[in-house]
Design an enzyme around this catalytic site. Sequence first.
Site, PDB file in Angstrom:
ATOM      1  N   ASP A  84     -24.074  -9.797-103.947  1.00 46.98           N
ATOM      2  CA  ASP A  84     -23.943  -8.553-104.825  1.00 46.98           C
ATOM      3  C   ASP A  84     -23.461  -7.236-104.006  1.00 46.98           C
ATOM      4  O   ASP A  84     -23.870  -7.216-103.043  1.00 46.98           O
ATOM      5  CB  ASP A  84     -25.360  -8.489-105.550  1.00 46.98           C
ATOM      6  N   ILE A  85     -22.367  -6.656-104.681  1.00 44.82           N
ATOM      7  CA  ILE A  85     -21.967  -5.445-103.995  1.00 44.82           C
ATOM      8  C   ILE A  85     -23.087  -4.302-104.075  1.00 44.82           C
ATOM      9  O   ILE A  85     -22.551  -3.222-103.404  1.00 44.82           O
ATOM     10  CB  ILE A  85     -20.593  -4.913-104.161  1.00 44.82           C
ATOM     11  N   GLN A 118     -28.385  -6.098-118.479  1.00 46.12           N
ATOM     12  CA  GLN A 118     -27.071  -6.871-118.220  1.00 46.12           C
ATOM     13  C   GLN A 118     -26.009  -5.979-118.406  1.00 46.12           C
ATOM     14  O   GLN A 118     -25.612  -5.193-119.206  1.00 46.12           O
ATOM     15  CB  GLN A 118     -26.884  -7.976-119.207  1.00 46.12           C
ATOM     16  N   HIS A 173     -24.984 -14.784-114.853  1.00 48.43           N
ATOM     17  CA  HIS A 173     -25.493 -14.869-113.760  1.00 48.43           C
ATOM     18  C   HIS A 173     -26.855 -14.994-113.401  1.00 48.43           C
ATOM     19  O   HIS A 173     -27.763 -14.327-113.949  1.00 48.43           O
ATOM     20  CB  HIS A 173     -24.654 -13.501-112.858  1.00 48.43           C
TER      21      HIS A 173
HETATM   22  P1  AMP Z   1     -26.708  -7.413-114.140  1.00 51.91           P
HETATM   23  O1  AMP Z   1     -26.689  -5.889-114.135  1.00 51.91           O
HETATM   24  O2  AMP Z   1     -27.715  -8.236-114.287  1.00 51.91           O
HETATM   25  O3  AMP Z   1     -25.473  -7.832-115.447  1.00 51.91           O
HETATM   26  O4  AMP Z   1     -25.921  -7.634-112.772  1.00 51.91           O
HETATM   27  C1  AMP Z   1     -24.782  -7.387-112.508  1.00 51.91           C
HETATM   28  C2  AMP Z   1     -24.556  -7.406-111.068  1.00 51.91           C
HETATM   29  O5  AMP Z   1     -23.230  -7.849-110.622  1.00 51.91           O
HETATM   30  C3  AMP Z   1     -25.010  -5.793-110.474  1.00 51.91           C
HETATM   31  O6  AMP Z   1     -26.152  -6.336-109.544  1.00 51.91           O
HETATM   32  C4  AMP Z   1     -23.754  -5.544-109.856  1.00 51.91           C
HETATM   33  O7  AMP Z   1     -23.922  -4.928-108.492  1.00 51.91           O
HETATM   34  C5  AMP Z   1     -22.886  -7.058-109.443  1.00 51.91           C
HETATM   35  N1  AMP Z   1     -21.534  -6.576-109.371  1.00 51.91           N
HETATM   36  C6  AMP Z   1     -20.617  -6.061-110.117  1.00 51.91           C
HETATM   37  N2  AMP Z   1     -19.319  -6.336-109.590  1.00 51.91           N
HETATM   38  C7  AMP Z   1     -19.619  -7.199-108.528  1.00 51.91           C
HETATM   39  C8  AMP Z   1     -18.495  -7.583-107.894  1.00 51.91           C
HETATM   40  N3  AMP Z   1     -17.213  -7.425-107.759  1.00 51.91           N
HETATM   41  N4  AMP Z   1     -18.858  -8.134-106.584  1.00 51.91           N
HETATM   42  C9  AMP Z   1     -20.167  -8.633-106.389  1.00 51.91           C
HETATM   43  N5  AMP Z   1     -21.121  -8.070-107.332  1.00 51.91           N
HETATM   44  C10 AMP Z   1     -20.781  -7.599-108.498  1.00 51.91           C
END
Ligand code: AMP
Length: 139
Positions: free
Chosen positions: A33-34, A96, A102
């Site tokens: 996760d970034i 979300q 995910h």
């Molecule tokens: P959620 O808020 O549960 O939908 O989680 C989405 C997650 O995706 C968040 O923790 C973001 O930090 C992560 N995220 C969004 N874009 C990216 C990306 N390009 N690479 C890795 N993680 C990401």
Amino acid sequence: MASDPTCIFCKIVAGEIPCFKLFEDAETLAFMDINPVHDGHALVIPKAHSPNVFEIAPEDFAAAARTATKVAKAVNAAVRPDGINLMQANGEGAGQSVGHFHLHIIPRRAEDMLLFNWDPKPGDPAHIGEVADRIRGFL
Ligand code: AMP
Ligand code: ZN
């Protein structure tokens, strides 16, 4: 395999945008996760696009769960957290932000206060039973 050209995780699956890949098999991808809560915060996705638990094919969920068990053990070994939560959000109301199913693998630290903030109190058994009846009506 289902894919949504506007979906950021589908773009990661397609290699159109980069990720810190941890693991990949035919059905799933795991990457960092970034915006990590702590070191080791990782995501596991099915490669096939589906937005949430309501629409995902059970076999895609099962494949993601299988990969999550593998990656969670590796995260646990690598960063030695105090514990790990697996978390998964469906809908904006549940937090979300990316509409591709995910699983979060979230290493925890004892004092990090990342807790669901309800105060557990015993519910009314009659009411719990009524709600259970409503749910069973949809199974
Ligand atoms: P959620 O808020 O549960 O939908 O989680 C989405 C997650 O995706 C968040 O923790 C973001 O930090 C992560 N995220 C969004 N874009 C990216 C990306 N390009 N690479 C890795 N993680 C990401
Ligand atoms: Zn997608």
